[in-house]
Scaffold this motif. Structure first.
Motif, PDB file in Angstrom:
ATOM      1  N   VAL A 118       0.728  -1.129   0.148  1.00 21.50           N
ATOM      2  CA  VAL A 118       0.048   0.064   0.128  1.00 21.50           C
ATOM      3  C   VAL A 118       0.753   1.243   0.099  1.00 21.50           C
ATOM      4  CG1 VAL A 118      -0.244   0.055   2.415  1.00 21.50           C
ATOM      5  CG2 VAL A 118      -1.935   1.220   1.065  1.00 21.50           C
ATOM      6  N   TYR A 119       2.021   1.239   0.632  1.00 26.20           N
ATOM      7  CA  TYR A 119       2.820   2.336   0.575  1.00 26.20           C
ATOM      8  C   TYR A 119       3.331   2.726  -0.849  1.00 26.20           C
ATOM      9  CZ  TYR A 119       6.629   5.436   2.116  1.00 26.20           C
ATOM     10  OH  TYR A 119       7.619   6.556   2.415  1.00 26.20           O
ATOM     11  N   THR A 120       3.651   1.637  -1.512  1.00 25.58           N
ATOM     12  CA  THR A 120       4.183   1.925  -2.867  1.00 25.58           C
ATOM     13  C   THR A 120       3.015   2.347  -3.805  1.00 25.58           C
ATOM     14  OG1 THR A 120       5.673  -0.079  -2.830  1.00 25.58           O
ATOM     15  CG2 THR A 120       5.025   0.667  -5.038  1.00 25.58           C
ATOM     16  N   GLN A 121       1.914   1.844  -3.686  1.00 24.94           N
ATOM     17  CA  GLN A 121       0.561   2.588  -4.224  1.00 24.94           C
ATOM     18  C   GLN A 121       0.444   4.072  -3.786  1.00 24.94           C
ATOM     19  OE1 GLN A 121      -2.899  -0.175  -3.612  1.00 24.94           O
ATOM     20  NE2 GLN A 121      -1.315  -2.044  -3.823  1.00 24.94           N
ATOM     21  N   LEU A 122       0.512   4.487  -2.675  1.00 23.62           N
ATOM     22  CA  LEU A 122       0.344   5.654  -2.217  1.00 23.62           C
ATOM     23  C   LEU A 122       1.357   6.557  -2.968  1.00 23.62           C
ATOM     24  CD1 LEU A 122      -0.659   5.195   1.561  1.00 23.62           C
ATOM     25  CD2 LEU A 122      -2.039   6.051  -0.135  1.00 23.62           C
ATOM     26  N   ALA A 160      -5.627  11.919  -3.346  1.00 23.68           N
ATOM     27  CA  ALA A 160      -4.847  10.931  -3.722  1.00 23.68           C
ATOM     28  C   ALA A 160      -4.724   9.926  -2.438  1.00 23.68           C
ATOM     29  CB  ALA A 160      -3.509  11.546  -4.055  1.00 23.68           C
ATOM     30  N   ALA A 161      -4.737  10.351  -1.082  1.00 21.22           N
ATOM     31  CA  ALA A 161      -4.545   9.727   0.001  1.00 21.22           C
ATOM     32  C   ALA A 161      -5.837   8.753   0.112  1.00 21.22           C
ATOM     33  CB  ALA A 161      -4.303  10.467   1.229  1.00 21.22           C
ATOM     34  N   TRP A 162      -7.042   9.036  -0.080  1.00 23.16           N
ATOM     35  CA  TRP A 162      -8.142   8.241   0.133  1.00 23.16           C
ATOM     36  C   TRP A 162      -8.261   7.472  -0.950  1.00 23.16           C
ATOM     37  CZ3 TRP A 162     -12.254   8.133  -3.232  1.00 23.16           C
ATOM     38  CH2 TRP A 162     -12.431   9.256  -3.653  1.00 23.16           C
ATOM     39  N   ILE A 163      -8.152   7.886  -2.142  1.00 25.97           N
ATOM     40  CA  ILE A 163      -8.215   6.920  -3.435  1.00 25.97           C
ATOM     41  C   ILE A 163      -7.162   5.876  -3.190  1.00 25.97           C
ATOM     42  CG2 ILE A 163      -7.623   6.728  -5.730  1.00 25.97           C
ATOM     43  CD1 ILE A 163      -8.693   9.619  -5.994  1.00 25.97           C
ATOM     44  N   LEU A 167      -8.671   1.900  -2.839  1.00 19.49           N
ATOM     45  CA  LEU A 167      -8.514   0.940  -3.878  1.00 19.49           C
ATOM     46  C   LEU A 167      -7.507  -0.198  -3.528  1.00 19.49           C
ATOM     47  CD1 LEU A 167      -7.370   3.150  -6.860  1.00 19.49           C
ATOM     48  CD2 LEU A 167      -9.684   2.077  -6.582  1.00 19.49           C
ATOM     49  N   ASN A 168      -6.851  -0.051  -2.506  1.00 19.40           N
ATOM     50  CA  ASN A 168      -6.177  -1.396  -1.846  1.00 19.40           C
ATOM     51  C   ASN A 168      -7.066  -2.001  -0.912  1.00 19.40           C
ATOM     52  OD1 ASN A 168      -4.307  -1.920   0.861  1.00 19.40           O
ATOM     53  ND2 ASN A 168      -3.386  -2.496  -0.959  1.00 19.40           N
ATOM     54  N   VAL A 236       2.123  10.346   0.080  1.00 17.99           N
ATOM     55  CA  VAL A 236       1.622  10.985  -0.939  1.00 17.99           C
ATOM     56  C   VAL A 236       2.370  12.222  -1.196  1.00 17.99           C
ATOM     57  CG1 VAL A 236      -0.548  12.263  -1.535  1.00 17.99           C
ATOM     58  CG2 VAL A 236      -0.731   9.908  -0.426  1.00 17.99           C
ATOM     59  N   PRO A 237       2.702  13.109  -0.500  1.00 17.34           N
ATOM     60  CA  PRO A 237       2.422  13.223   0.777  1.00 17.34           C
ATOM     61  C   PRO A 237       1.283  13.939   1.530  1.00 17.34           C
ATOM     62  CG  PRO A 237       3.945  14.929   0.303  1.00 17.34           C
ATOM     63  CD  PRO A 237       3.413  14.227  -1.030  1.00 17.34           C
ATOM     64  N   PHE A 238       0.579  13.375   2.254  1.00 18.20           N
ATOM     65  CA  PHE A 238      -0.354  14.309   3.151  1.00 18.20           C
ATOM     66  C   PHE A 238      -0.071  14.496   4.424  1.00 18.20           C
ATOM     67  CE2 PHE A 238      -4.540  14.511   5.340  1.00 18.20           C
ATOM     68  CZ  PHE A 238      -5.127  15.376   4.668  1.00 18.20           C
ATOM     69  N   THR A 239       0.032  15.396   4.984  1.00 18.62           N
ATOM     70  CA  THR A 239       0.649  15.766   6.225  1.00 18.62           C
ATOM     71  C   THR A 239      -0.255  16.376   7.325  1.00 18.62           C
ATOM     72  OG1 THR A 239       1.407  18.091   5.379  1.00 18.62           O
ATOM     73  CG2 THR A 239       2.903  16.214   5.054  1.00 18.62           C
ATOM     74  N   LEU A 240      -1.600  16.157   7.398  1.00 14.25           N
ATOM     75  CA  LEU A 240      -2.577  16.580   8.183  1.00 14.25           C
ATOM     76  C   LEU A 240      -3.067  15.421   9.358  1.00 14.25           C
ATOM     77  CD1 LEU A 240      -4.398  19.276   6.145  1.00 14.25           C
ATOM     78  CD2 LEU A 240      -2.422  19.693   7.874  1.00 14.25           C
TER      79      LEU A 240
END
Length: 327
Positions: A118-122, A160-163, A167-168, A236-240
């Motif tokens: 999942v990390y690679t997908q993100l 991008a984070a929730w998609i 999907l995973n 992603v990066p998502f930082t919140l």
């Protein structure tokens, strides 16, 4: 030598019944004492160890940035799971379709998203705007476009984070849903077909409601897992979200351990609420499958009993076996 005459649940005599003495449970008592002692030692160490700095933990537990991280973590979890559940049901139905194209597409989706981390997908979703700068609609294989938009305006870090998470997760949930669908007696479908119901009606009104009892427990586990998987959206990066928020504070004040405890407390609190909700859902969809007493305990005496035989039987439980795949 006089025989012991005992009575059953209805007060009727039962001759020559064996009076069994309870087995001594010395091992269980010793094990319980050892476990309780170890738990007390662990709790004492957590409380008295000054390196945990509980004063810092309480100071930042309700910090504004931490609370904002909790909110974003919950939002990511809810959106990702809702989308994943919808996709999982579609994929599971496609896997059971008679159309080989639908079965092939479903199999490929599950194979790909279960086979890559999942990390690679993100990371790939974070690079989506680099890989595909523009999204457009038009005639395939031509330069004719009816509509187009910059990818950066659509695939934001949050989207991008929730998609990526959804999907995973859909790949894993689809196997859970498929297992639930296959656990329903095929006779239910045949009976519905005999009544003239269409395939969509049968799936919606007959199969899915019965399969929910099998699907809910592993889906609840996946939801709890999703809550913790949101900590990977840094890729992603998502930082919140919560983990990044606590890490940012820890890096600023040079106190990583207290802020790790802050994150752990919030994760445990949210997980506890989810476990209660999961239990409620299991009871709701498990109606009709709970233990039912039969015989005199249910005010329905069993036929064929002679004098001296107990006329109440032990409560019986319908059991269901399901298989689920967890991440």
């Amino acid at each position: 030598m006089p025989h012991h005459v005992m009575e059953d649940g209805e007060g009727l005599p039962v001759p020559n019944r064996i009076v069994a003495k309870p087995v001594r449970k010395t091992g269980q008592i010793v094990a319980a004492v050892i476990v309780a002692l170890l738990a007390a030692m662990l709790l004492h160490g957590l409380i008295t160890n000054p390196r945990f700095e509980w004063n810092v933990v309480w100071k930042y537990l309700f910090n504004e940035r931490v609370l904002s991280g909790v909110g974003y973590t919950l939002l990511l979890t809810v959106i990702s799971m809702v989308v994943a559940i919808i996709l999982a049901v579609i994929l599971a139905i496609m896997r059971k379709s008679v159309n080989p194209v639908l079965r092939g597409v479903s199999w490929f989706f599950i194979w790909f998203f279960r086979g890559t981390p999942v990390y690679t997908q993100l990371v790939f979703w974070g690079l989506f705007a680099v890989l595909i700068p523009k999204l457009s609609l038009g005639i395939p294989f031509t330069s004719i476009e009816f509509w187009s938009v910059d990818s950066k305006t659509v695939i934001t870090a949050f989207n991008a984070a929730w998609i990526g998470l959804a999907l995973n997760e859909a790949a894993y949930l689809s196997e859970i849903v498929r297992a639930g669908l296959e656990a329903v007696d095929p006779g239910q479908t045949e009976a519905a077909q005999a009544l003239g119901m269409k395939r969509a009606q049968i799936m919606r009104r007959v199969v899915l409601p019965q399969a929910m009892r099998i699907i809910i427990p592993p889906t609840g586990n996946e939801t709890i897992g999703m809550l913790k998987t949101t900590s990977l959206v840094l890729a992603v990066p998502f930082t919140l979200e919560l983990q990044f928020a606590t890490n940012a504070i820890a890096n600023r004040i040079y106190k990583p351990i207290p802020l790790l405890l802050v994150a752990a407390i919030w994760y445990l609190f949210i997980t506890s609420i989810m476990m209660v909700l999961q239990s409620r859902l299991e009871k709701h969809f498990g109606k009709g499958y709970e233990a039912r007493p039969v015989g005199s305990s249910a005010k329905t005496p069993l036929p064929g009993k002679t004098d001296g035989e107990p006329k109440d039987d032990v409560a019986k439980t319908n059991e269901a076996i399901f298989t689920g795949l967890n991440a």
